[in-house]
Design an enzyme around this catalytic site. Structure first.
Site, short mmCIF file in Angstrom:
data_model
loop_
_atom_site.label_atom_id
_atom_site.label_comp_id
_atom_site.label_asym_id
_atom_site.label_seq_id
_atom_site.Cartn_x
_atom_site.Cartn_y
_atom_site.Cartn_z
N SER A 29 13.45 18.54 2.05
CA SER A 29 13.74 19.37 3.27
C SER A 29 12.49 19.31 4.09
O SER A 29 11.57 19.44 3.10
CB SER A 29 13.89 20.77 2.65
OG SER A 29 15.41 21.65 1.57
N HIS A 60 18.37 18.81 6.09
CA HIS A 60 18.92 17.16 6.09
C HIS A 60 19.49 16.97 7.16
O HIS A 60 20.99 17.79 7.30
CB HIS A 60 19.39 17.30 4.68
CG HIS A 60 18.68 18.13 3.68
ND1 HIS A 60 18.07 17.24 2.39
CD2 HIS A 60 18.33 19.41 3.10
CE1 HIS A 60 17.39 17.63 1.61
NE2 HIS A 60 16.95 18.71 2.35
N HIS A 82 22.41 17.84 -3.48
CA HIS A 82 21.69 19.23 -4.42
C HIS A 82 23.07 19.37 -5.08
O HIS A 82 24.29 18.82 -4.98
CB HIS A 82 21.22 20.22 -3.91
CG HIS A 82 20.12 19.79 -2.72
ND1 HIS A 82 20.40 19.34 -1.37
CD2 HIS A 82 18.81 19.61 -2.90
CE1 HIS A 82 18.97 19.20 -1.20
NE2 HIS A 82 18.31 19.16 -1.47
N TYR A 84 23.69 22.76 -5.96
CA TYR A 84 23.79 23.94 -6.55
C TYR A 84 24.82 23.62 -4.46
O TYR A 84 25.24 24.03 -4.63
CB TYR A 84 22.68 25.03 -5.31
CG TYR A 84 21.75 24.24 -4.41
CD1 TYR A 84 22.19 24.39 -3.02
CD2 TYR A 84 20.72 23.27 -4.18
CE1 TYR A 84 21.87 23.90 -2.03
CE2 TYR A 84 20.22 23.05 -3.60
CZ TYR A 84 20.68 23.41 -2.05
OH TYR A 84 19.83 22.63 -1.06
N GLU A 85 24.73 22.02 -4.18
CA GLU A 85 25.98 22.26 -3.53
C GLU A 85 27.26 21.51 -3.87
O GLU A 85 28.68 21.75 -3.15
CB GLU A 85 25.50 21.06 -2.49
CG GLU A 85 24.60 20.80 -1.47
CD GLU A 85 24.23 19.34 -0.49
OE1 GLU A 85 24.47 18.94 0.63
OE2 GLU A 85 23.29 18.97 -1.06
N ALA A 112 10.41 19.95 -1.33
CA ALA A 112 9.97 21.19 -0.99
C ALA A 112 9.78 22.21 -2.55
O ALA A 112 10.84 21.37 -2.73
CB ALA A 112 10.18 21.51 0.46
N MET A 210 14.35 22.58 -6.77
CA MET A 210 16.00 21.77 -7.19
C MET A 210 16.72 21.20 -7.33
O MET A 210 17.89 20.57 -6.13
CB MET A 210 16.96 23.31 -6.29
CG MET A 210 16.76 24.57 -5.73
SD MET A 210 17.35 25.69 -4.71
CE MET A 210 16.71 27.49 -4.82
N SER A 211 15.79 20.46 -6.51
CA SER A 211 16.63 18.96 -7.06
C SER A 211 14.72 17.77 -7.43
O SER A 211 14.51 17.90 -8.68
CB SER A 211 15.83 17.97 -4.68
OG SER A 211 14.75 18.43 -4.84
N ASN A 234 6.19 27.03 -0.35
CA ASN A 234 5.79 28.65 -0.25
C ASN A 234 5.47 28.86 -1.29
O ASN A 234 5.51 27.71 -2.84
CB ASN A 234 7.28 29.37 -0.41
CG ASN A 234 8.23 28.92 -1.06
OD1 ASN A 234 8.48 27.91 -0.81
ND2 ASN A 234 8.84 29.14 -2.46
N HIS A 246 14.56 30.18 3.64
CA HIS A 246 14.61 28.51 3.66
C HIS A 246 14.03 28.06 5.40
O HIS A 246 13.14 27.55 4.84
CB HIS A 246 16.30 28.12 3.78
CG HIS A 246 16.23 26.88 3.63
ND1 HIS A 246 15.66 25.73 3.19
CD2 HIS A 246 16.85 26.28 4.79
CE1 HIS A 246 16.06 24.18 3.71
NE2 HIS A 246 16.64 24.40 4.90
N1 HPA Z 1 11.98 28.12 -5.48
C1 HPA Z 1 12.47 26.81 -5.52
N2 HPA Z 1 13.31 25.49 -5.02
C2 HPA Z 1 12.24 25.71 -3.93
C3 HPA Z 1 11.31 26.52 -3.74
C4 HPA Z 1 11.30 27.75 -4.47
O1 HPA Z 1 10.04 28.10 -4.11
N3 HPA Z 1 11.27 26.55 -2.36
C5 HPA Z 1 11.35 25.13 -1.61
N4 HPA Z 1 12.16 25.23 -2.81
#
Ligand code: HPA
Length: 274
Positions: A29, A60, A82, A84-85, A112, A210-211, A234, A246
């Site tokens: 990302s 993406h 991903h 989750y998609e 990320a 998540m990847s 973050n 996001h």
């Molecule tokens: N959690 C999960 N996935 C993420 C995060 C997070 O805080 N930041 C970027 N991808």
């Protein structure tokens, strides 16, 4: 049969390129900008490649970019798939199989991630030293194709130790302070609860995303050497008293772009390959 699908996708890509790539790049990302630095770039949209899923996340792009970067032949995924998609683990990791079939022997994965380690700060770059698969699934479940890899792959050094050392050297030459740590993969698409973040910290996680984990499992199965870099976009939920978005993830990756490009560029320029 996945092997036929790999051959069909690989053949299609080979029609478009003239040189064999040696390094694969998966750009997470907000980190797709690296592909814009590729010279003599051939761009191949995922939708033109047989059996490739299409990526659906904003930030993406959804294409392969093949060409020269820092003197090396590379193939970059500008946008990844991903879990989750709604894709299966086999679909998520299909491009890794294809890049391996095209000839790469090294894979650089980026993402990320949220910082779990309280010594981290948004904007930090973290070398992934190991991971925890918290996805509740595995891309290697089901019959094993011995042509692709062994039934029970060793994951003791999923992230190549020489590559980690090399990346640390590159960082110090660039005067870049970087973090090292364990990446945990959750399915998403929700961000974690503060209680989950506490649990993941107790488990030994330093960053959560998540990847990456599915691709790294398949890369190890395929015998590729892996380097992983997380951009801490973050702090994970509950550490700072602010909601996660996001938008924030993309904004932070945008801010660290220059350091990220310099760092990965230097790593690629001098990546050891034996
Ligand atoms: N959690 C999960 N996935 C993420 C995060 C997070 O805080 N930041 C970027 N991808």
């Amino acid at each position: 049969m996945q092997r036929n699908e790999i051959v069909e996708a690989t053949d299609k890509i080979k029609e478009n390129i003239t040189e064999t790539p040696s390094i694969g790049l998966i750009l997470g990302s907000g980190l797709g900008v690296l592909a814009d630095k590729i010279e003599n770039a051939v761009t191949i949209p995922y939708k033109t490649i047989p059996h490739f899923p299409e990526s659906t996340v904003s930030g993406h792009k959804g294409q392969l970019v093949v060409g020269k970067l820092e003197g090396k032949q590379v193939i970059a995924m500008q946008g990844r798939f991903h879990f989750y998609e709604g894709y299966t683990m086999k679909q998520v990791t299909f491009p890794v199989r294809v890049m391996k079939a095209l000839g790469i022997d090294s894979l650089i994965v980026t993402n990320a991630a949220g910082g779990i380690n309280e010594n981290f700060q948004p904007g930090d770059l973290m070398l992934i030293t190991d991971h925890i698969n918290n996805l509740g699934d595995n891309p290697l479940l089901g019959p094993n194709d011995d042509e692709l890899g062994v039934r029970f792959p060793d994951m003791s050094h999923a992230y190549d130790r020489d590559y980690i050392e090399h990346a640390e050297k590159c960082a110090s030459e660039l005067n870049l302070s970087i973090q090292k740590g364990v990446y945990v993969a959750n399915t998403g698409p929700v961000y974690e609860t503060p209680a989950e973040v506490k649990m993941l910290r107790t488990f030994g996680g330093d960053a959560v995303g998540m990847s990456t984990v599915p691709e790294v499992i398949v890369a190890n199965h395929a015998g590729l050497r892996v380097l992983g870099v997380s951009c801490i976009s973050n702090m994970a939920a509950g550490i700072l008293d602010q909601p996660l978005t996001h938008h924030e993830v993309i904004e932070t990756t945008e801010k660290v772009k220059e350091n990220f490009l310099k760092f990965i560029g230097k790593i690629i320029a001098t990546l050891p390959n034996d």
